[in-house]
Design a protein around this motif. Sequence first.
Motif, PDB file in Angstrom:
ATOM      1  N   ARG A 114      49.527  61.411 -38.205  1.00 53.71           N
ATOM      2  CA  ARG A 114      50.388  61.226 -39.380  1.00 53.71           C
ATOM      3  C   ARG A 114      49.686  61.719 -40.644  1.00 53.71           C
ATOM      4  O   ARG A 114      50.303  62.339 -41.510  1.00 53.71           O
ATOM      5  N   ASP A 115      48.385  61.458 -40.740  1.00 52.91           N
ATOM      6  CA  ASP A 115      47.662  61.717 -41.985  1.00 52.91           C
ATOM      7  C   ASP A 115      47.072  63.119 -42.099  1.00 52.91           C
ATOM      8  O   ASP A 115      46.730  63.557 -43.195  1.00 52.91           O
ATOM      9  N   THR A 116      46.938  63.823 -40.970  1.00 49.83           N
ATOM     10  CA  THR A 116      46.284  65.127 -41.040  1.00 49.83           C
ATOM     11  C   THR A 116      47.132  66.136 -41.806  1.00 49.83           C
ATOM     12  O   THR A 116      48.359  66.048 -41.843  1.00 49.83           O
ATOM     13  N   LYS A 117      46.440  67.104 -42.429  1.00 49.20           N
ATOM     14  CA  LYS A 117      47.151  68.220 -43.079  1.00 49.20           C
ATOM     15  C   LYS A 117      47.371  69.373 -42.098  1.00 49.20           C
ATOM     16  O   LYS A 117      48.034  70.358 -42.435  1.00 49.20           O
ATOM     17  N   LEU A 118      46.785  69.272 -40.915  1.00 47.52           N
ATOM     18  CA  LEU A 118      46.922  70.353 -39.935  1.00 47.52           C
ATOM     19  C   LEU A 118      48.320  70.332 -39.316  1.00 47.52           C
ATOM     20  O   LEU A 118      48.957  69.274 -39.234  1.00 47.52           O
ATOM     21  N   PRO A 119      48.788  71.483 -38.849  1.00 47.65           N
ATOM     22  CA  PRO A 119      50.105  71.510 -38.203  1.00 47.65           C
ATOM     23  C   PRO A 119      50.083  70.791 -36.850  1.00 47.65           C
ATOM     24  O   PRO A 119      49.135  70.918 -36.076  1.00 47.65           O
ATOM     25  N   VAL A 120      51.144  70.039 -36.613  1.00 45.81           N
ATOM     26  CA  VAL A 120      51.300  69.295 -35.352  1.00 45.81           C
ATOM     27  C   VAL A 120      52.615  69.707 -34.700  1.00 45.81           C
ATOM     28  O   VAL A 120      53.664  69.738 -35.357  1.00 45.81           O
ATOM     29  N   LEU A 121      52.543  70.024 -33.416  1.00 47.64           N
ATOM     30  CA  LEU A 121      53.750  70.238 -32.608  1.00 47.64           C
ATOM     31  C   LEU A 121      53.902  69.037 -31.680  1.00 47.64           C
ATOM     32  O   LEU A 121      53.009  68.749 -30.884  1.00 47.64           O
ATOM     33  N   ALA A 122      55.028  68.342 -31.782  1.00 48.71           N
ATOM     34  CA  ALA A 122      55.281  67.205 -30.890  1.00 48.71           C
ATOM     35  C   ALA A 122      56.072  67.656 -29.672  1.00 48.71           C
ATOM     36  O   ALA A 122      56.998  68.459 -29.784  1.00 48.71           O
ATOM     37  N   VAL A 123      55.694  67.136 -28.519  1.00 50.53           N
ATOM     38  CA  VAL A 123      56.361  67.478 -27.266  1.00 50.53           C
ATOM     39  C   VAL A 123      57.420  66.428 -26.955  1.00 50.53           C
ATOM     40  O   VAL A 123      57.083  65.257 -26.724  1.00 50.53           O
ATOM     41  N   ASP A 124      58.640  66.822 -27.030  1.00 50.93           N
ATOM     42  CA  ASP A 124      59.825  66.025 -26.687  1.00 50.93           C
ATOM     43  C   ASP A 124      60.155  64.928 -27.697  1.00 50.93           C
ATOM     44  O   ASP A 124      61.321  64.647 -27.931  1.00 50.93           O
ATOM     45  N   ALA A 125      59.126  64.331 -28.283  1.00 48.88           N
ATOM     46  CA  ALA A 125      59.334  63.281 -29.287  1.00 48.88           C
ATOM     47  C   ALA A 125      58.049  63.142 -30.084  1.00 48.88           C
ATOM     48  O   ALA A 125      56.968  63.247 -29.516  1.00 48.88           O
ATOM     49  N   PRO A 126      58.141  62.928 -31.391  1.00 45.70           N
ATOM     50  CA  PRO A 126      56.931  62.546 -32.124  1.00 45.70           C
ATOM     51  C   PRO A 126      56.463  61.204 -31.542  1.00 45.70           C
ATOM     52  O   PRO A 126      57.268  60.270 -31.435  1.00 45.70           O
ATOM     53  N   SER A 127      55.215  61.146 -31.129  1.00 48.55           N
ATOM     54  CA  SER A 127      54.772  59.939 -30.413  1.00 48.55           C
ATOM     55  C   SER A 127      54.895  58.709 -31.297  1.00 48.55           C
ATOM     56  O   SER A 127      54.515  58.733 -32.471  1.00 48.55           O
ATOM     57  N   SER A 128      55.436  57.671 -30.741  1.00 49.33           N
ATOM     58  CA  SER A 128      55.718  56.366 -31.351  1.00 49.33           C
ATOM     59  C   SER A 128      57.147  56.287 -31.885  1.00 49.33           C
ATOM     60  O   SER A 128      57.631  55.200 -32.189  1.00 49.33           O
ATOM     61  N   TRP A 129      57.834  57.423 -31.993  1.00 49.38           N
ATOM     62  CA  TRP A 129      59.237  57.385 -32.416  1.00 49.38           C
ATOM     63  C   TRP A 129      60.100  56.760 -31.316  1.00 49.38           C
ATOM     64  O   TRP A 129      59.845  56.950 -30.122  1.00 49.38           O
ATOM     65  N   ASN A 130      61.117  56.054 -31.736  1.00 41.95           N
ATOM     66  CA  ASN A 130      62.114  55.560 -30.802  1.00 41.95           C
ATOM     67  C   ASN A 130      63.012  56.743 -30.394  1.00 41.95           C
ATOM     68  O   ASN A 130      63.446  57.520 -31.255  1.00 41.95           O
ATOM     69  N   ILE A 131      63.279  56.857 -29.103  1.00 36.14           N
ATOM     70  CA  ILE A 131      63.996  58.041 -28.612  1.00 36.14           C
ATOM     71  C   ILE A 131      65.422  58.109 -29.177  1.00 36.14           C
ATOM     72  O   ILE A 131      65.951  59.190 -29.421  1.00 36.14           O
TER      73      ILE A 131
END
Lengths: 237, 237
Positions: free
Chosen positions: B146-163
């Motif tokens: 959440r805090d990083t400035k680097l680019p993040v690609l989430a697979v299928d869901a951002p982890s911890s998000w409710n589907i």
Amino acid sequence: MALRTLSAKNAAALDQELMSAGAFSIDQLMELAGLSVSQAVFKLQPLSKGKRILVACGPGNNGGDGLVAARHLFHYGYQPTIYYPKQSKNDLYQRLTTQLRDLRIPFTSDFETALHQTDHIVDAIFGFSFSGEVREPFPKVIQALRDTKLPVLAVDAPSSWNIESGPPDSGPGKGFMPDALISLTAPKPLVKRFKGRHFIGGRFLSPEMAEKYGLDLPKYEGLDQVAEVPAGEGEKL
Amino acid sequence: MALRTLSAKNAAALDQELMSAGAFSIDQLMELAGLSVSQAVFKLQPLSKGKRILVACGPGNNGGDGLVAARHLFHYGYQPTIYYPKQSKNDLYQRLTTQLRDLRIPFTSDFETALHQTDHIVDAIFGFSFSGEVREPFPKVIQALRDTKLPVLAVDAPSSWNIESGPPDSGPGKGFMPDALISLTAPKPLVKRFKGRHFIGGRFLSPEMAEKYGLDLPKYEGLDQVAEVPAGEGEKL
């Protein structure tokens, strides 16, 4: 400089090692092999040049690669037709067949007629484990592949060719020279006698395995699962 | 027009149907899923922009997709590092891990340090079967994502998000909005709350299965195993 080749015996040993120490499953390797075959078709036969692809599948792993390729070709927008006269009871091949039937891809038992209704042919009949005689019903299929004016892509080996020495001196494959060849994992010695466009698939081989088996890793571009290498310079038969 | 979405329950049912009536093996599906993830990384982070990719893998199938993606990324020329703190005894994941070790891809247990030595991150921690609480050691990993400035690609869901409902109101994932998302097979309802580049992977789904589950097949280009669809318009958290 020509790529180094892998004998039939070493190709079998490499496959075994990939699936034992290398921890690949046959499903995984066949998916990647078939994907690379489908990409070679895409490069040889752009959709604009004709979408109908006849995939001739033999009873073993070479045929399985053809089944996987046909599925990917469908998703690219081609219209594949499958000729698969010797369907194995092998669970994997049966599953690959179900995947094609679920896409309503037609299976034909009449190769001659299918040959007049296609734009391109994939020869996935025999691969690196072939030796000896071409059994029924394949002799006349291989003769038809030899005689057709349509482009043919052979998977791993032109069917009926000897893996080491290349084109047969007699039998249905005498004079068979497909337009293109995709060597899976590495070229087999027969490529020295092959004349035509040549692709390599196998973008999963570790540098250490390549070193161990004395192979060259081709230069793949971008996301490609297939690399085109200098055309074979074997004689025109 | 927004693509139709697949609830967590239907995503599980679709996966089951692909593997039963559809006759796909988990090895095959995971290979294709991981391949599509690797292609999304290639599009987001060209090699020229930095080759170091940190792949954070959870204990289940989402993590397995990350392991496959890392292998393909290596072969494209990237330098992946794997964070995989909860390695399962599951045979498939163990084999995928062996395949990475054979490529000398490093595994790290120190996520914080790895985060300072990478150019891009793949969040393959939790997928569509996630619900409830984020267990150790993942809370601080998700905070760091959440805090990083680097680019993040989430697979299928951002982890911890409710589907279904998307971003959590509390906990480590509160405020976590990755730069990009790849939805596997089909978008889940959470995409309505997602803001960023959005890709779809799953170029194996039959038109009939898409119809049955009320899904749209995206338009894939050429040989791509991934399609970019209009960016998510959810709120910036």
